[in-house]
Write an enzyme that holds these catalytic residues in place. Structure first.
Site, short mmCIF file in Angstrom:
data_model
loop_
_atom_site.label_atom_id
_atom_site.label_comp_id
_atom_site.label_asym_id
_atom_site.label_seq_id
_atom_site.Cartn_x
_atom_site.Cartn_y
_atom_site.Cartn_z
N LYS A 3 -47.24 64.43 102.30
CA LYS A 3 -48.17 63.30 102.35
C LYS A 3 -49.48 63.61 103.09
O LYS A 3 -50.53 63.13 102.71
CB LYS A 3 -47.50 62.09 103.00
CG LYS A 3 -46.48 61.40 102.12
CD LYS A 3 -45.96 60.15 102.79
CE LYS A 3 -44.98 59.43 101.90
NZ LYS A 3 -44.54 58.14 102.46
N ASP A 57 -48.33 52.89 100.94
CA ASP A 57 -47.27 52.56 101.90
C ASP A 57 -47.67 51.36 102.75
O ASP A 57 -46.85 50.52 103.11
CB ASP A 57 -46.99 53.75 102.83
CG ASP A 57 -46.09 54.79 102.17
OD1 ASP A 57 -45.35 54.43 101.22
OD2 ASP A 57 -46.11 55.96 102.60
P1 NAP Z 1 -41.18 62.21 110.09
O1 NAP Z 1 -42.64 62.41 109.89
O2 NAP Z 1 -40.24 63.37 110.04
O3 NAP Z 1 -41.00 61.45 111.50
C1 NAP Z 1 -39.73 61.21 112.04
C2 NAP Z 1 -39.84 60.33 113.29
O4 NAP Z 1 -38.50 60.04 113.72
C3 NAP Z 1 -40.57 60.98 114.47
O5 NAP Z 1 -41.22 59.99 115.21
C4 NAP Z 1 -39.38 61.59 115.26
O6 NAP Z 1 -39.65 61.75 116.63
C5 NAP Z 1 -38.34 60.50 115.07
N1 NAP Z 1 -36.97 61.02 115.23
C6 NAP Z 1 -36.30 61.82 114.36
N2 NAP Z 1 -35.06 62.07 114.83
C7 NAP Z 1 -34.97 61.42 116.02
C8 NAP Z 1 -33.93 61.30 117.00
N3 NAP Z 1 -32.75 61.88 116.84
N4 NAP Z 1 -34.16 60.53 118.10
C9 NAP Z 1 -35.36 59.90 118.26
N5 NAP Z 1 -36.39 59.98 117.36
C10 NAP Z 1 -36.19 60.74 116.26
O7 NAP Z 1 -40.59 61.18 109.01
P2 NAP Z 1 -41.39 59.98 108.30
O8 NAP Z 1 -42.08 60.46 107.10
O9 NAP Z 1 -42.19 59.27 109.35
O10 NAP Z 1 -40.19 59.04 107.78
C11 NAP Z 1 -39.38 58.32 108.70
C12 NAP Z 1 -38.41 57.43 107.94
O11 NAP Z 1 -39.14 56.42 107.22
C13 NAP Z 1 -37.59 58.17 106.87
O12 NAP Z 1 -36.25 57.76 107.02
C14 NAP Z 1 -38.15 57.69 105.55
O13 NAP Z 1 -37.17 57.64 104.55
C15 NAP Z 1 -38.60 56.29 105.93
N6 NAP Z 1 -39.68 55.78 105.03
C16 NAP Z 1 -39.45 54.64 104.34
C17 NAP Z 1 -40.42 54.15 103.51
C18 NAP Z 1 -40.18 52.90 102.72
O14 NAP Z 1 -40.85 52.70 101.70
N7 NAP Z 1 -39.30 52.02 103.15
C19 NAP Z 1 -41.66 54.82 103.37
C20 NAP Z 1 -41.85 55.99 104.12
C21 NAP Z 1 -40.85 56.47 104.94
P3 NAP Z 1 -40.25 63.14 117.22
O15 NAP Z 1 -41.74 63.05 117.08
O16 NAP Z 1 -39.79 63.13 118.62
O17 NAP Z 1 -39.64 64.25 116.40
#
Ligand code: NAP
Length: 276
Positions: A66, A102
């Site tokens: 993205k 989004d």
């Molecule tokens: P990302 O860029 O990989 O970010 C992940 C986030 O989660 C970071 O802030 C990370 O913290 C945190 N995290 C991961 N594991 C953790 C743990 N064990 N303890 C505490 N914090 C943790 O992922 P993303 O693209 O933002 O996506 C996040 C979620 O949103 C996904 O599950 C995705 O499927 C969902 N999503 C949904 C939609 C929808 O349409 N509903 C759209 C987009 C995304 P750190 O910085 O400390 O690593």
């Protein structure tokens, strides 16, 4: 002219986007296609070149592309630039236009499920500072929230993001939840915690006001442990599936020329596909 659209990511097999777009293609009797394509980060530039040469009318871009995909677009919508990420592209006359739906999806989901969610517009809390947090933070800022706490496991990542996005954003560690929660009328989880049943340790949701709304953008499972815990103490909740459905609408309309509807049937179809 081609009528082929796609979602690219890596991995991509889990994506529910083909289910949504194929449902609409069939419902609207459009002769087009939408396929999931696994594209490695190193191949992203080449894939955009194929697009430019007419292989596709456009598509969706998901994790991990993205943010990096922005550089391969010829034009980028202003809001996508502010967010710093795209999730939708459209090809016209050999030019690729990138946009971010989004934010539209996040707002439309809350507007539809909890119409009063932003009436107080004061203080809210967002958990996470990854890719998905970007669109959510810009959305909350644009809706007039005056004070937006961003809590993240890695504090430096939250600090960097808050500085980059410019707005009423304040970075904190997750440990500050209890200290800040009483001020927040809205809690949004954008971390990947909750996926496949993983749960936050030590978030005491009873510190939120009784009128607070809790929403999770994770939708596998639909009722994440965070939403279940919020419901158990009587807080209003909104799940994240509506965001996925609403973000898909503008892309489909741009590629295929008809505005699709989010019907109960479509939601049921996707719910069935994500059921454990
Ligand atoms: P990302 O860029 O990989 O970010 C992940 C986030 O989660 C970071 O802030 C990370 O913290 C945190 N995290 C991961 N594991 C953790 C743990 N064990 N303890 C505490 N914090 C943790 O992922 P993303 O693209 O933002 O996506 C996040 C979620 O949103 C996904 O599950 C995705 O499927 C969902 N999503 C949904 C939609 C929808 O349409 N509903 C759209 C987009 C995304 P750190 O910085 O400390 O690593």
């Amino acid at each position: 002219m081609t009528t082929k659209a796609f979602v690219i990511g890596h991995p991509i097999a889990h994506s529910k986007s083909p289910l949504i777009h194929e449902y609409w293609l069939k419902a609207l009797e459009i002769d087009g296609s939408y396929e999931a394509i696994d594209v490695l980060p190193d191949d992203l530039g080449r894939f955009f070149e194929r697009m430019r040469q007419g292989a596709f009318i456009g598509g969706n871009v998901t994790i991990p592309h993205k943010q990096t995909a922005l550089q391969f677009c010829d034009t980028v919508a202003e809001v996508a630039r502010r967010i710093g990420a795209i999730n939708t592209v459209q090809v016209q006359d050999g030019q690729i236009h990138g946009s971010n739906t989004d934010m539209i999806g996040f707002l439309a989901n809350l507007d539809g499920k909890a119409p009063d969610w932003d009436t107080q517009k004061r203080t809210c809390m967002v958990l996470g500072a990854g890719g998905a947090a970007r669109a959510v933070l810009v959305a909350l800022h644009d809706r007039g929230f005056e004070n937006i706490y961003v809590l993240n496991r890695t504090l430096e990542t939250a600090q960097r993001l808050c500085a980059e996005l410019k707005g009423p954003f304040h970075a904190h560690a997750l440990a500050d939840f209890a200290k800040l929660a009483a001020e927040c009328t809205l809690l949004v989880n954008t971390t990947s915690i909750g996926m496949h049943g993983t749960a936050f340790a030590g978030l005491d949701l009873s510190k939120l006001p009784a009128s607070a709304l809790v929403t999770d953008i994770v939708y596998t499972p639909l009722q994440t442990p965070l939403l279940r815990a919020a419901t158990a103490i009587g807080l209003q909740t909104v799940d994240g599936l509506g965001m996925l459905l609403h973000q898909a609408v503008p892309g489909f309309e741009g590629w295929f020329g008809q505005r699709p509807r989010i019907t109960p049937d479509l939601r049921a179809l996707v719910e069935k596909a994500i059921a454990p």
